[in-house]
Design a protein around this motif. Structure first.
Motif, mmCIF file in Angstrom:
data_model
loop_
_atom_site.group_PDB
_atom_site.id
_atom_site.type_symbol
_atom_site.label_atom_id
_atom_site.label_comp_id
_atom_site.label_asym_id
_atom_site.label_seq_id
_atom_site.Cartn_x
_atom_site.Cartn_y
_atom_site.Cartn_z
ATOM 1 N N PHE A 21 0.839 -1.211 0.000
ATOM 2 C CA PHE A 21 0.000 0.000 0.000
ATOM 3 C C PHE A 21 0.866 1.250 0.000
ATOM 4 N N GLY A 25 1.759 4.277 -4.187
ATOM 5 C CA GLY A 25 1.663 5.690 -4.539
ATOM 6 C C GLY A 25 2.940 6.221 -5.171
ATOM 7 N N PRO A 26 4.085 6.142 -4.446
ATOM 8 C CA PRO A 26 5.339 6.638 -5.011
ATOM 9 C C PRO A 26 5.722 5.947 -6.321
ATOM 10 N N ARG A 29 2.520 6.948 -9.136
ATOM 11 C CA ARG A 29 1.828 8.230 -9.224
ATOM 12 C C ARG A 29 2.068 8.969 -10.537
ATOM 13 N N LEU A 34 -5.395 8.479 -8.592
ATOM 14 C CA LEU A 34 -6.477 7.854 -7.847
ATOM 15 C C LEU A 34 -7.727 8.703 -8.034
ATOM 16 N N LEU A 42 -12.257 6.077 0.801
ATOM 17 C CA LEU A 42 -11.245 5.399 1.614
ATOM 18 C C LEU A 42 -11.013 6.169 2.915
ATOM 19 N N VAL A 46 -11.600 4.675 6.674
ATOM 20 C CA VAL A 46 -10.580 4.622 7.729
ATOM 21 C C VAL A 46 -11.108 5.248 9.013
ATOM 22 N N ASN B 63 -4.639 -0.079 7.120
ATOM 23 C CA ASN B 63 -3.441 0.435 6.461
ATOM 24 C C ASN B 63 -3.659 0.831 5.006
ATOM 25 N N ALA B 64 -4.840 0.529 4.473
ATOM 26 C CA ALA B 64 -5.118 0.907 3.082
ATOM 27 C C ALA B 64 -5.050 2.420 2.902
ATOM 28 N N ARG B 65 -5.125 3.184 3.995
ATOM 29 C CA ARG B 65 -5.058 4.650 3.874
ATOM 30 C C ARG B 65 -3.699 5.098 3.367
ATOM 31 N N HIS B 66 -2.679 4.220 3.480
ATOM 32 C CA HIS B 66 -1.361 4.600 2.978
ATOM 33 C C HIS B 66 -1.341 4.702 1.461
ATOM 34 N N LEU B 67 -2.328 4.111 0.813
ATOM 35 C CA LEU B 67 -2.399 4.198 -0.647
ATOM 36 C C LEU B 67 -2.603 5.656 -1.088
ATOM 37 N N PRO B 68 -3.677 6.321 -0.614
ATOM 38 C CA PRO B 68 -3.788 7.745 -0.966
ATOM 39 C C PRO B 68 -2.651 8.597 -0.392
ATOM 40 N N GLY B 70 0.407 7.806 -0.206
ATOM 41 C CA GLY B 70 1.528 7.652 -1.137
ATOM 42 C C GLY B 70 1.375 8.533 -2.359
ATOM 43 N N PHE B 71 0.120 8.676 -2.815
ATOM 44 C CA PHE B 71 -0.093 9.551 -3.972
ATOM 45 C C PHE B 71 0.111 11.011 -3.587
ATOM 46 N N ALA B 72 -0.170 11.332 -2.317
ATOM 47 C CA ALA B 72 -0.027 12.721 -1.869
ATOM 48 C C ALA B 72 1.430 13.099 -1.615
ATOM 49 N N GLY B 74 4.199 11.114 -2.556
ATOM 50 C CA GLY B 74 5.115 10.278 -3.342
ATOM 51 C C GLY B 74 6.287 11.020 -3.933
#
Lengths: 107, 235
Positions: A21, A25-26, A29, A34, A42, A46, B63-68, B70-72, B74
């Protein structure tokens, strides 16, 4: 309780999944964005998960309600957090309140 | 912030041992998972006799919140795989929030690495201390540490509860979890609470249906792609 191999395997899967996860992103991206709808969904998911965890971990033990000492400590900590007290104060106030109540034989 | 995380780490180590789990588990998890909320959730579910697979599922969902995230963030920790891998592993709520709070890219990068390495060291040192202390103390409940974890979660959650729709969803989820705890196996009530997400729906539709938007472009109410989402970030 689970056996050692089960716990090791579970830890490994949780670690691998969490890292995936984090890296997605890194790594992606530049190619993928997304959808904002998914991101917001999401975020709400959470918050809901963690709020449910607050409720169950503050108020229940196994399948029944706990005594008042723990919820009272959590409430005291939450009040500190709401009044924008530092993180450290929130933790210490919550634990101290519960410890004090238990010292006075509140369950 | 590092000191606070160290204290939470101590409480994680102490609580894990107090719940009867082997001492290596909190130490190993903190090194390889490095995500407080998921670790507490996992340990709590396993210690309550929950199935480890359910505990993993719940941990991964948290932990799926780490996906967005990472986009923020990255672009913050630079290019190249060594940096990407190390930077990704240090990605937690605090580092993301701290980095995004810095206005310039250079300061962002410094903030991210400083905060990330500091938190990693503090968290793991705290957990080891907690495990050692927990074994020495024995009865961890007398220290009130079981109240520390939910209080920490509240502190992390508060900034995310600004919109009415999110508050409604969170409240619904809490009620679902509490109502089902009495008869469902440990772990499931928290997962079922996700039904509360549906309670956040109407407000989103209201926004998309604003009269000044032409029909068929409901998604224009959403923020531009790539806008860092700081709504979830604590502090």
């Amino acid at each position: 309780m689970s056996t050692t191999p089960e716990l090791l395997a579970a830890t490994a899967v949780l670690a691998a999944g969490t890292f995936a996860f984090r890296l997605a992103g890194p790594a992606l991206r530049s190619r993928v964005t997304l959808p904002p709808q998914a991101e917001r969904l999401l975020n709400v998911a959470v918050v809901v998960l963690l709020a449910a965890l607050v409720a169950t971990s503050a108020l229940t033990d196994a399948h029944s309600l706990t005594g008042p000492a723990r919820p009272a400590g959590v409430a005291a900590g939450a009040l500190c957090a709401w009044r924008k007290a530092p993180f450290l104060a929130v933790v210490l106030v919550a634990a101290a309140t519960t410890a004090l109540l238990r010292l006075l034989s509140v369950p | 912030m590092c000191a606070a995380d160290a204290v939470v780490g101590v409480s994680f180590g102490t609580i894990s041992v107090g719940l009867g789990l082997p001492p290596w588990l909190p130490v190993l998890m903190s090194l390889v998972v490095f995500a407080g909320a998921a670790q507490f959730l996992f340990v709590g579910l396993v210690a309550a006799g929950g199935n480890p697979a359910a505990a993993v599922a719940a941990g991964l969902l948290v932990n799926a919140r780490h996906l967005p995230f990472g986009f923020a963030v990255g672009d913050v920790f630079g290019t190249g795989w060594p940096r990407r891998i190390a930077g990704s592993h240090l990605m937690v709520d605090e580092t993301v929030a701290f980095a995004l709070a810095q206005p310039e890219p250079a300061r962002r990068r410094t903030a991210y690495w400083l905060c990330g390495t500091g938190l990693f060291a503090a968290w793991n040192a705290g957990v080891v201390l907690g495990v050692l202390g927990g074994r020495a103390v024995g009865d961890t409940d007398s220290l009130g540490l079981d109240a520390a974890f939910p209080a920490v979660l509240v502190a992390l959650l508060l900034p995310s509860l600004r919109t009415a729709a999110t508050r409604r969803a969170a409240l619904t989820g809490m009620l679902v979890a509490l109502a089902t705890t009495a008869f469902l196996p440990a772990g499931l009530p928290v997962l079922l609470a996700l039904a509360g997400v549906a309670a956040a729906r109407p407000a989103r539709r209201d926004r998309a249906d604003r009269p000044d938007r032409p029909a068929g472009t409901g998604s224009t109410a959403a923020p531009a792609p790539g806008t860092p989402t700081t709504e979830k970030s604590p502090r």
